[in-house]
Design a protein around this motif. Structure first.
Motif: not given
Lengths: 351, 351
Positions: B255-256, B259, B261-270, B272-273
């Motif tokens: 997930x993280x 890159x 965006x659909x994990x339980x934790x995500x601290x960046x935006x589309x 940046x991904x």
């Protein structure tokens, strides 16, 4: 090139900068806001206890604002999805989640806990909820979910991302997650059980380094102290095997990463190995496994009470190979199950 | 505290310092000495080809002098051991080893390759050689061994340590190992197959960082160029699906770490991904998975020819969720099997 960020310090400011305030729960926000922001639709954030007192429910704390925009969430490695499965009906009553590496051990655990809670019947089979895939296996009885996670940080990390989302979609509250596993012990009689105080990395630091978008992020690997003490008390009450609270070293490799001399590759000698293990012991490490750090870090960020309970299959100061007879190893592997089974019974007032 | 060692440069001097000369084969020593030092007892290091020419056999190159002192070697995660199993009889004829994450896929592969090589019969069952454990599954037919490795670098690393020792104990020679897997593609139509040129880390460097006795060690992740070209030629001859040679990014998280965006934790935006994935594409990355770096590094150190062939289940520039219908995904997953099956047939002169 590599930016190291200590997340405990910077998480709140980073999230506020990225997403504005109010949308995403963080640990600090969580104390004030979680029941308002993440309350399951149609459910109350307060419930009455038997003596008429209001008590707050702890919902899952999802650190991802993007999920709210998704119409459907496919948990690919579970072969489950919000478009095809009714998560609140299937999982809404879960209170205890037990996870472990081996699918057959997690199936054995669900049969064991069903018996202990008076929910089983002889010969009953427990269907694998993730039968559509062979990545993980999942079983449920009453308030207990039992899930396998394979070996190593990446394998358990995929499972935890999907498990945390599952519990969130199911609107679960007041969850306790316990990893029941196997490990190598340091300075302990084989068969001893270690309840993890802190999960430490291969340099004995209580942290997990992750790489996110090519940048190194450091996360805390603390576990719930009170839960560890309660588990220790349960072990005393059972009185069947040696149990200690100690630090657990979490490595990315079973052979070189744990200082073994018996892998396909080994470029150090016995003296260097023993010095490393003794240094680990002196820093408080009592056992070594391969999943606890990311387990602690992800449960921390998700606001879920978590513990790690592992049996030691050998004393690494005396050797590397796991050579005890099969039946001895089977009995050792039942010890974390017994301890956690007793804890769940006690928590439900059945002891 | 952390010492970074580039192993390609320092391996020979380190080994000589630690163990003296002559005992352990390294890549440099190997060119001159391997056939002498590691020749299977009773076997010749030269064999006659059909036209009467002598050819050398490539034996497994074991980077661990301690193993020679062990009376018995228990491959714990395979539930096999040299004291209980006759490795040369069971595995001595193996020439091709195919590895992949999922046990059921590796069972399907052995049935497929048996048919292709004319060694199968309808309804024949292939027993799991590792039936004593559920950590990995292993199947064999003729010269082909098929082994599952779970998900992530630690999981495949445990399997490879034990597999390399198994091939060594079995006195196998001229081995080719191919990982057949699934991956996320970048800038490719879903269903495309990527043959890995180089496995790179999350910062696009062709290397693997490992921690050994608390110190960081950097290993090369090069793969066999000639083998990659031969596989590409096979894909052209089959002509059924798009295949490219490209770099493969190997991450510690699905997930993280990739890159999403659909994990339980995500601290960046589309944005940046997408920037991260575009940077990866520009550096030559065509797909992302979770095992290739340690696979390449360990095969390199063991002197085994290796390749990675993965199908892409989605184009990550267009999304994160794997949402294609089940039958489409099943067909995609058969593509690396078809390609590698054809390669094996061709290598054995059966095409």
């Amino acid at each position: 090139m590599v930016r190291v960020m200590r997340e405990e310090e910077d998480l709140l400011s980073l999230i506020q900068k990225m997403f504005g305030s109010g949308k995403l729960r963080t640990k600090k926000m969580h104390r004030k806001r979680r029941y308002k922001t993440y309350m399951a639709p149609g459910s109350s954030n307060k419930k009455k206890t038997d003596d008429g007192q209001a008590s707050k429910e702890n919902f899952i704390h999802l650190c991802n604002p993007h999920l709210e925009k998704m119409k459907e969430d496919i948990l690919y490695h579970f072969a489950l999805g919000t478009g095809t499965h009714d998560f609140p009906t299937l999982f809404g009553d879960v209170k205890f989640v037990c996870v472990g590496g081996s699918p057959s051990r997690m199936k054995a655990f669900i049969a064991y806990i069903a018996e202990e809670l008076g929910l089983g019947s002889p010969g009953r089979d427990y269907p694998n909820i993730c039968a559509g895939t062979d990545r993980y296996a999942m079983y449920k009885v009453g308030p207990v979910l039992s899930v396998s996670h394979g070996m190593g940080i990446p394998s358990i990390s995929i499972m935890l991302h999907e498990l945390i989302k599952l519990l969130y979609h199911a609107k679960c509250s007041d969850i306790t997650i316990i990893r029941i596993g196997t490990s190598g012990g340091i300075g302990l009689e084989p068969g001893s059980v270690v309840i993890t105080r802190q999960s430490v990395d291969a340099t004995f630091k209580p942290q997990l380094e992750q790489v996110v978008l090519g940048k190194t992020v450091i996360r805390s690997t603390n576990l719930d102290e009170q839960l560890a003490k309660e588990l220790m008390q349960c072990s005393k009450e059972i009185g069947q095997f040696n149990t200690v609270i100690g630090n657990t070293m979490c490595t990315l490799d079973f052979y070189e990463g744990q200082g073994r001399l018996d892998g396909a590759i080994c470029l150090y000698d016995e003296e260097e190995k023993l010095q490393y293990l003794k240094n680990a012991y002196e820093s408080g490490v009592r056992n070594i496994e391969m999943e606890s750090s990311v387990f602690a870090a992800m449960c921390n960020l998700s606001g879920v009470k978590a513990a790690v309970v592992c049996v030691t299959l050998l004393n690494r100061l005396e050797g590397d190979q796991i050579s005890s007879p099969h039946d001895v190893l089977v009995e050792y592997q039942q010890r974390p199950q017994k301890l956690v089974g007793y804890f769940i019974k006690k928590s439900l007032g059945k002891v």
